[in-house]
Design a protein around this motif. Structure first.
Motif, PDB file in Angstrom:
ATOM      1  N   PHE A 131       0.827  -1.211   0.000  1.00 23.61           N
ATOM      2  CA  PHE A 131       0.000   0.000   0.000  1.00 23.61           C
ATOM      3  C   PHE A 131       0.863   1.264   0.000  1.00 23.61           C
ATOM      4  CE2 PHE A 131      -4.476  -1.073   1.721  1.00 23.61           C
ATOM      5  CZ  PHE A 131      -4.494  -2.298   1.079  1.00 23.61           C
ATOM      6  N   GLN A 132       1.764   1.329   0.983  1.00 21.41           N
ATOM      7  CA  GLN A 132       2.472   2.587   1.195  1.00 21.41           C
ATOM      8  C   GLN A 132       3.465   2.883   0.074  1.00 21.41           C
ATOM      9  OE1 GLN A 132       3.174   4.337   4.951  1.00 21.41           O
ATOM     10  NE2 GLN A 132       2.874   2.418   6.052  1.00 21.41           N
ATOM     11  N   GLU A 133       4.134   1.861  -0.439  1.00 24.13           N
ATOM     12  CA  GLU A 133       5.096   2.089  -1.503  1.00 24.13           C
ATOM     13  C   GLU A 133       4.406   2.662  -2.743  1.00 24.13           C
ATOM     14  OE1 GLU A 133       6.687  -1.348   0.996  1.00 24.13           O
ATOM     15  OE2 GLU A 133       4.750  -0.701   0.221  1.00 24.13           O
ATOM     16  N   ILE A 134       3.243   2.111  -3.088  1.00 23.07           N
ATOM     17  CA  ILE A 134       2.509   2.615  -4.256  1.00 23.07           C
ATOM     18  C   ILE A 134       2.048   4.051  -4.009  1.00 23.07           C
ATOM     19  CG2 ILE A 134       0.388   2.342  -5.598  1.00 23.07           C
ATOM     20  CD1 ILE A 134       0.758  -0.708  -5.301  1.00 23.07           C
ATOM     21  N   THR A 135       1.514   4.306  -2.826  1.00 26.52           N
ATOM     22  CA  THR A 135       1.022   5.653  -2.517  1.00 26.52           C
ATOM     23  C   THR A 135       2.159   6.671  -2.515  1.00 26.52           C
ATOM     24  OG1 THR A 135      -0.820   4.774  -1.233  1.00 26.52           O
ATOM     25  CG2 THR A 135      -0.178   7.051  -0.797  1.00 26.52           C
ATOM     26  N   GLN A 136       3.282   6.324  -1.902  1.00 24.78           N
ATOM     27  CA  GLN A 136       4.406   7.259  -1.809  1.00 24.78           C
ATOM     28  C   GLN A 136       4.970   7.609  -3.178  1.00 24.78           C
ATOM     29  OE1 GLN A 136       6.882   4.989   0.812  1.00 24.78           O
ATOM     30  NE2 GLN A 136       5.626   5.421   2.618  1.00 24.78           N
ATOM     31  N   GLN A 137       4.970   6.658  -4.107  1.00 26.77           N
ATOM     32  CA  GLN A 137       5.601   6.894  -5.404  1.00 26.77           C
ATOM     33  C   GLN A 137       4.649   7.448  -6.463  1.00 26.77           C
ATOM     34  OE1 GLN A 137       8.237   3.740  -6.858  1.00 26.77           O
ATOM     35  NE2 GLN A 137       8.441   2.951  -4.771  1.00 26.77           N
ATOM     36  N   THR A 138       3.340   7.250  -6.283  1.00 26.85           N
ATOM     37  CA  THR A 138       2.401   7.666  -7.328  1.00 26.85           C
ATOM     38  C   THR A 138       1.388   8.701  -6.854  1.00 26.85           C
ATOM     39  OG1 THR A 138       0.702   5.986  -6.849  1.00 26.85           O
ATOM     40  CG2 THR A 138       2.546   5.343  -8.291  1.00 26.85           C
ATOM     41  N   GLY A 139       1.189   8.799  -5.538  1.00 27.22           N
ATOM     42  CA  GLY A 139       0.152   9.685  -5.016  1.00 27.22           C
ATOM     43  C   GLY A 139      -1.219   9.051  -4.971  1.00 27.22           C
ATOM     44  N   PHE A 140      -1.361   7.827  -5.504  1.00 26.38           N
ATOM     45  CA  PHE A 140      -2.652   7.138  -5.449  1.00 26.38           C
ATOM     46  C   PHE A 140      -2.846   6.556  -4.049  1.00 26.38           C
ATOM     47  CE2 PHE A 140      -5.558   3.588  -5.780  1.00 26.38           C
ATOM     48  CZ  PHE A 140      -6.566   4.087  -6.597  1.00 26.38           C
ATOM     49  N   ASP A 141      -3.925   6.939  -3.368  1.00 24.91           N
ATOM     50  CA  ASP A 141      -4.132   6.570  -1.970  1.00 24.91           C
ATOM     51  C   ASP A 141      -4.780   5.187  -1.884  1.00 24.91           C
ATOM     52  OD1 ASP A 141      -4.672   6.404   0.745  1.00 24.91           O
ATOM     53  OD2 ASP A 141      -5.134   8.539   0.922  1.00 24.91           O
ATOM     54  N   VAL A 142      -3.948   4.169  -1.758  1.00 27.26           N
ATOM     55  CA  VAL A 142      -4.442   2.795  -1.723  1.00 27.26           C
ATOM     56  C   VAL A 142      -5.257   2.544  -0.458  1.00 27.26           C
ATOM     57  CG1 VAL A 142      -3.812   0.359  -1.842  1.00 27.26           C
ATOM     58  CG2 VAL A 142      -2.442   2.052  -3.065  1.00 27.26           C
ATOM     59  N   ALA A 143      -4.805   3.048   0.677  1.00 27.22           N
ATOM     60  CA  ALA A 143      -5.525   2.833   1.937  1.00 27.22           C
ATOM     61  C   ALA A 143      -6.913   3.448   1.880  1.00 27.22           C
ATOM     62  CB  ALA A 143      -4.737   3.408   3.108  1.00 27.22           C
ATOM     63  N   ALA A 144      -7.049   4.612   1.255  1.00 25.75           N
ATOM     64  CA  ALA A 144      -8.369   5.234   1.117  1.00 25.75           C
ATOM     65  C   ALA A 144      -9.279   4.373   0.262  1.00 25.75           C
ATOM     66  CB  ALA A 144      -8.229   6.635   0.517  1.00 25.75           C
ATOM     67  N   MET A 145      -8.739   3.812  -0.822  1.00 25.76           N
ATOM     68  CA  MET A 145      -9.539   2.909  -1.662  1.00 25.76           C
ATOM     69  C   MET A 145      -9.988   1.689  -0.855  1.00 25.76           C
ATOM     70  SD  MET A 145      -8.467   1.137  -5.295  1.00 25.76           S
ATOM     71  CE  MET A 145      -9.530  -0.088  -6.087  1.00 25.76           C
ATOM     72  N   PHE A 146      -9.081   1.196   0.006  1.00 28.20           N
ATOM     73  CA  PHE A 146      -9.433   0.013   0.807  1.00 28.20           C
ATOM     74  C   PHE A 146     -10.546   0.333   1.808  1.00 28.20           C
ATOM     75  CE2 PHE A 146      -9.017  -2.555   4.633  1.00 28.20           C
ATOM     76  CZ  PHE A 146      -9.181  -3.825   4.098  1.00 28.20           C
ATOM     77  N   ILE A 147     -10.430   1.430   2.534  1.00 20.48           N
ATOM     78  CA  ILE A 147     -11.467   1.766   3.514  1.00 20.48           C
ATOM     79  C   ILE A 147     -12.778   2.107   2.804  1.00 20.48           C
ATOM     80  CG2 ILE A 147     -12.112   3.288   5.416  1.00 20.48           C
ATOM     81  CD1 ILE A 147      -9.948   1.282   6.158  1.00 20.48           C
ATOM     82  N   ASP A 148     -12.707   2.727   1.628  1.00 22.85           N
ATOM     83  CA  ASP A 148     -13.922   2.936   0.825  1.00 22.85           C
ATOM     84  C   ASP A 148     -14.611   1.599   0.550  1.00 22.85           C
ATOM     85  OD1 ASP A 148     -13.645   5.694   0.612  1.00 22.85           O
ATOM     86  OD2 ASP A 148     -12.731   5.630  -1.390  1.00 22.85           O
ATOM     87  N   ALA A 149     -13.833   0.613   0.126  1.00 19.39           N
ATOM     88  CA  ALA A 149     -14.386  -0.706  -0.210  1.00 19.39           C
ATOM     89  C   ALA A 149     -14.952  -1.397   1.019  1.00 19.39           C
ATOM     90  CB  ALA A 149     -13.315  -1.575  -0.863  1.00 19.39           C
ATOM     91  N   LEU A 150     -14.241  -1.235   2.156  1.00 18.00           N
ATOM     92  CA  LEU A 150     -14.712  -1.829   3.405  1.00 18.00           C
ATOM     93  C   LEU A 150     -16.046  -1.217   3.829  1.00 18.00           C
ATOM     94  CD1 LEU A 150     -14.059  -3.747   5.775  1.00 18.00           C
ATOM     95  CD2 LEU A 150     -12.888  -1.827   6.864  1.00 18.00           C
ATOM     96  N   GLU A 151     -16.131   0.098   3.792  1.00 19.20           N
ATOM     97  CA  GLU A 151     -17.382   0.778   4.172  1.00 19.20           C
ATOM     98  C   GLU A 151     -18.510   0.374   3.227  1.00 19.20           C
ATOM     99  OE1 GLU A 151     -15.395   4.851   6.091  1.00 19.20           O
ATOM    100  OE2 GLU A 151     -16.062   4.821   3.979  1.00 19.20           O
ATOM    101  N   SER A 152     -18.209   0.262   1.950  1.00 17.98           N
ATOM    102  CA  SER A 152     -19.217  -0.131   0.972  1.00 17.98           C
ATOM    103  C   SER A 152     -19.697  -1.557   1.217  1.00 17.98           C
ATOM    104  CB  SER A 152     -18.651   0.003  -0.444  1.00 17.98           C
ATOM    105  OG  SER A 152     -19.601  -0.360  -1.410  1.00 17.98           O
ATOM    106  N   ALA A 153     -18.755  -2.460   1.529  1.00 16.46           N
ATOM    107  CA  ALA A 153     -19.137  -3.854   1.791  1.00 16.46           C
ATOM    108  C   ALA A 153     -20.019  -3.965   3.019  1.00 16.46           C
ATOM    109  CB  ALA A 153     -17.861  -4.712   1.962  1.00 16.46           C
TER     110      ALA A 153
END
Length: 315
Positions: free
Chosen positions: A289-311
């Protein structure tokens, strides 16, 4: 929302790169309460699955990063969700934990990834369900079958079915040097089943970790590039992670698997792809998660919590 994390000891977290920590931080940012427990904290008593869980408070500092309340026994169904984030090895204790989590589900707990789905998806063997995307692969404990596979493909990778972080992976080239010794070691003289795959030379460009979240594909992969003559790109084995956009083939593989695996109860999956070939389907505690977010700016953790809340909302 009350989120319980079933995880390794918090004292072992490297918060600058830990994906579970990134989940915790994003959950707290949204106002959710977080709790932590380890497998030994789970118990079945009087028919109810409980855990000695501690509420966790993040401090915002790098070293002394959390405060924990005293542990209290809580029925798992009292949490809004239980996130299974315990690393392998996938041994019998791990399996026992999935049995208890499955029983907790029957009592009303919401658990991700679904315990039955974790048990049903061995991280190495699951690629066989998607053989259109894999390199030639053999699964056996029979030494002569392994030798015949090597004679056919000349350059092969041998690995255990229950490893993580690149542990126990061997490459045997065309000369067959040490093949017998590796077979004996990995199969424990024919008593353990292993996987053998044709060597994929594109490993020099990286072992790509592609994340699937809530049936959708994270648009960036982390290519874990081997260093210093290694054949293993795993970060735990010294690989260097380089985030990159998904290729056409990456998208084909990911978009094929994402909805199927989500329907099976796998909220978070980490695919490993080398070149054009799927090599693993990680379902226990996918990272990066963090490596992708740090290098691209795409917030993987936010996408995950979005998916969790949706589920949890049933969407």
């Amino acid at each position: 929302m009350k989120i319980a994390f079933l995880t390794d000891p918090l004292s072992q977290f490297k918060t600058y790169k830990d994906s579970t920590f990134a989940m915790m931080r994003e959950a707290v940012r949204r106002g959710h309460s977080i709790y932590a427990m380890e497998p030994q904290d789970i118990a079945l008593e009087n028919g109810v699955v409980t855990a000695a869980a501690r509420q966790i408070h993040l401090t915002g500092t790098a070293d002394d990063w959390y405060r924990a309340d005293a542990a209290t026994d809580v029925a798992l169904k009292a949490f809004d969700v239980v996130l299974q984030r315990k690393d392998p090895p996938f041994d019998m204790e791990y399996i026992y934990a999935t049995y208890l989590l499955e029983l907790a589900e029957q009592q009303g707990a919401r658990v991700f990834n679904k315990p039955t789905a974790i048990r049903n998806h061995n991280e190495k063997l699951s690629i066989a369900q998607f053989s259109q995307f894999t390199a030639p692969t053999l699964v056996t404990r029979d030494a002569e079958r392994i030798r015949a596979f090597h004679r056919e493909h000349r350059d092969v990778i041998l690995k255990p079915l229950d490893g993580m972080g690149g542990m126990g992976i061997f490459r045997i080239g065309a000369d067959g040097m040490n093949l017998g010794s590796v077979i004996e070691t990995l199969t424990d003289n024919g008593s353990r089943t292993i996987m053998v795959q044709r060597y994929i030379p594109e490993i020099v460009q990286g072992d790509k970790r592609i994340l699937l979240i809530g049936g959708k594909v994270v648009p960036f992969a982390l290519a874990r590039i081997p260093q210093h003559g290694e054949i293993r790109g795993n970060l735990a084995a010294g690989g260097v992670g380089v985030a990159q956009a998904l290729s056409e083939r990456d998208l084909e593989i990911a978009q094929t698997l994402a909805p199927q695996l989500y329907q099976r109860g796998l909220l978070l999956v980490g695919l490993d792809v080398i070149g054009s070939c799927l090599t693993e389907v990680n379902v226990t505690s996918p990272t990066c998660f963090q490596e992708i977010t740090q290098q691209t700016g795409f917030d993987v953790a936010a996408m995950f919590i979005d998916a969790l809340e949706s589920a949890l909302a049933g969407n």
